[in-house]
Design an enzyme around this catalytic site. Sequence first.
Site, PDB file in Angstrom:
ATOM      1  N   ARG A   1       0.693  -1.012  -0.380  1.00  0.00           N
ATOM      2  CA  ARG A   1      -0.003   0.097   0.091  1.00  0.00           C
ATOM      3  C   ARG A   1       0.872   1.396  -0.181  1.00  0.00           C
ATOM      4  NH1 ARG A   1      -3.725  -0.378   4.808  1.00  0.00           N
ATOM      5  NH2 ARG A   1      -1.802  -1.616   5.685  1.00  0.00           N
TER       6      ARG A   1
ATOM      7  N   ASN B   1      -6.689  -2.827   2.033  1.00  0.00           N
ATOM      8  CA  ASN B   1      -6.474  -4.068   2.235  1.00  0.00           C
ATOM      9  C   ASN B   1      -7.639  -4.471   2.262  1.00  0.00           C
ATOM     10  OD1 ASN B   1      -3.953  -4.075   2.353  1.00  0.00           O
ATOM     11  ND2 ASN B   1      -3.634  -4.410   4.055  1.00  0.00           N
TER      12      ASN B   1
END
Length: 786
Positions: A19, A37
């Site tokens: 990320r 996520n």
Amino acid sequence: MQKQATIHVTGIVQGVGFRPFIYRIAKSLSLDGYVKNLGDAGVEIIVEGEEESIQNLIWNIKHDSPSISRIDSLDVQWSNSQKVFREFEIRKSSTERNKDAIPVLPPDIAICDDCIRDLDDPTSHWYLYPFTSCAACGPRFSTVTDLPYDRPNTTMIDFPLCNICNTGYTNPFDRRYHAQTTACETCGPIYRLLDKDSETVSDRNPIEMTANLIDRDKIVALQGISGTHIATKTSDHRVIHRLRLRKGRPTQPFAIMVRDLKTLKGIVNINEVEERILTSWRRPIVLAKKNFENNVLQILQHDVLDAIAPNLDSIGVMLPYAPMHHLLFKYTKEPALVMTSANPTGVPMYIDSSKIMSELSDIVDYFLVHNRRIHQRADDSVVKLLDDTSPVFIRRARGYVPEPLHFGGPWRSLRIIGVGPEEKTTGAVLKSGRIYMTQYIGDTDQSENIDFLSDAIEHMLHLLDVNKLDAVACDLHPEFLSTELAQRLSNSNNVPLFRIQHHHAHLAAVMVDGVIPCDSRIVCITADGYGYGTDGTAWGGEILVGNCEESERRGGLVSQVYTGGDLSAVYAARSLIGIVGEEIDSKKLLDMLGSSQVGPNTPISEQVLETLLKSERQRINTISSTSAGRFLDAIALALDICSENSYDGECPIKLEAVAHPSDIRIEPRFVEADYGPVLDTTNSLLEILDLKNKGVSRKELAYIAQWHLGESLAKLACDVAEEEGVLHIGFSGGVALNRIITSAIGKQVKRSGLVPIFHSIIPPGDGGVSAGQVASSAALFVNQWS
């Protein structure tokens, strides 16, 4: 043109800094949107901006993502820009799960170079901190309790972040951003060095003191990332022998952890493939050849090398993978440390500090323990090269589990578990066309390891969000404790139980490993020590032909009669007597058997030999077996190499270690069994003894015998393949870890114009049986219940 793209990425994309990577690229391309996520271990990205910039982002995902990540799928849906975003952000993880998703859970990852530099940098906040980690490294599988992989779903929930750590944790441009196991000495777990009275030895720097104690010949228990090692020095063979005496492990080889790659190359010979595996972020143990000839620096003396791995040509070596390991080598003078599992065989690895101290007090002098919960224990993985380029797993655990295996076919919706056999067990879960193998469990003939197996399977089911099963699979043997576990699971879930014959599971496992369609037919050579056959006898050297659903036996090794049941798997004298006892004069046989034992404190004698031969003739307390393992045991004893399997496979392992290439070949004699032609191993052993009497060296004979076994089985397999019109010939079972036998099979199969299939990602031994069980059960389920 302004566009919007919804991107869904699966693979190893959680817990690997994925990320922050997306955030940095998106910001640099002036894209707006978010990344988050997903509860199924995937990542969702929605971006708006210029189409060319979005394409650049996608290119970077495909070609420049973090080195420890792995992209399995990348799905992009395009639409016109809605201009709903003002910036790019990392959003809170979603807890929603797609029941058909393919989660890829992160394994434990070795410490990265950046964190190693922090350990050595006095100006770093994480200087000398033995639990430092970042988004690119550190524990994953051993700490995760649930998905998505966020700190509250790990055992690090016990350690709230201090202000300094929280600053890095919440800064997308910091490498510790959302590093779920990040911590420091102020807010994180700590080590304590204790003596046998549970008294603290040193508060100042327990790891430095531990290193000093090891340098002073002490034996120390080290609690690590996912289990516990026993460590001692390698510069003095006397300390190693003391450890052997205390542990009751007289000859079983120890693994060693080596200071660095340069030092390692002075202890063992490795090639580029082995070096790449050793230095990868997975950091397994690699079985490598002892460096006797080129050990110019004499890093380890020959008596030390032999004390570490007695009468073997190889040593299990690994490099440091945890911060604590690097700190130990910072302070110790040793080039390498013995690092052996603390738990006895058949007992789960110790992970609780109180258990470590109570169970190891008679073995170690001191205890280095910590206060971070280990949610899932995992042994070190062990890898061996069958040739210069072909690695195979002896044990698949830390660093690899729980990465799934692809299993294509019409069973994407099926949810099946396999509990493995009795020895070297793993469990396996089938979900969404993937097989998720548990970490190595070990032998399940004791209740502790059955509980470990059950807990490991339950944890995997929880992480995969499997709430309803379709079937359970186990071994055909009716008396395994794992079979009882499978029956309970089947009953409690009200689903069918598939009892899969041991060697058929090996066939199915090598098909999965070789990505062979499950309905295709292959011929498979299955060779090991023991497997319960469909006829109720002991199998261990079979030629099978079939697919994942079913197979039939078409040849193999002749069945021999061995006395003493399980004792014949330990004492090679029983194997030798069973194979040639009726063919050799008793006096010559006694001379050949020498001082070997036939049982605990039971040396061979004229009277004992006569009793065993009588028992064999009258079938009293005997077992009929086609075991390749017993044939190799007998060869090892006949060549005065090894007489007892004091640890699993000791005789065959030492036989392989001694062998030196030879051009001499033995012509196989095949005889007919009810199910097809079989190799007459009595004739084979007599031929070996004849060559021995003619003066052929022991080293050459060891090679000749192993090559003969592989080549003979391959000839039988090739004949069956030609009869059946089958192209692929697989090789599975514990004997498939043998370099010489595998090479002989490969050459014979290729010489016949056929294609050999060897294991690469599933262990060929019993550690891979659970994968074969679920594959076979899926095929049976589709055909019987769909």
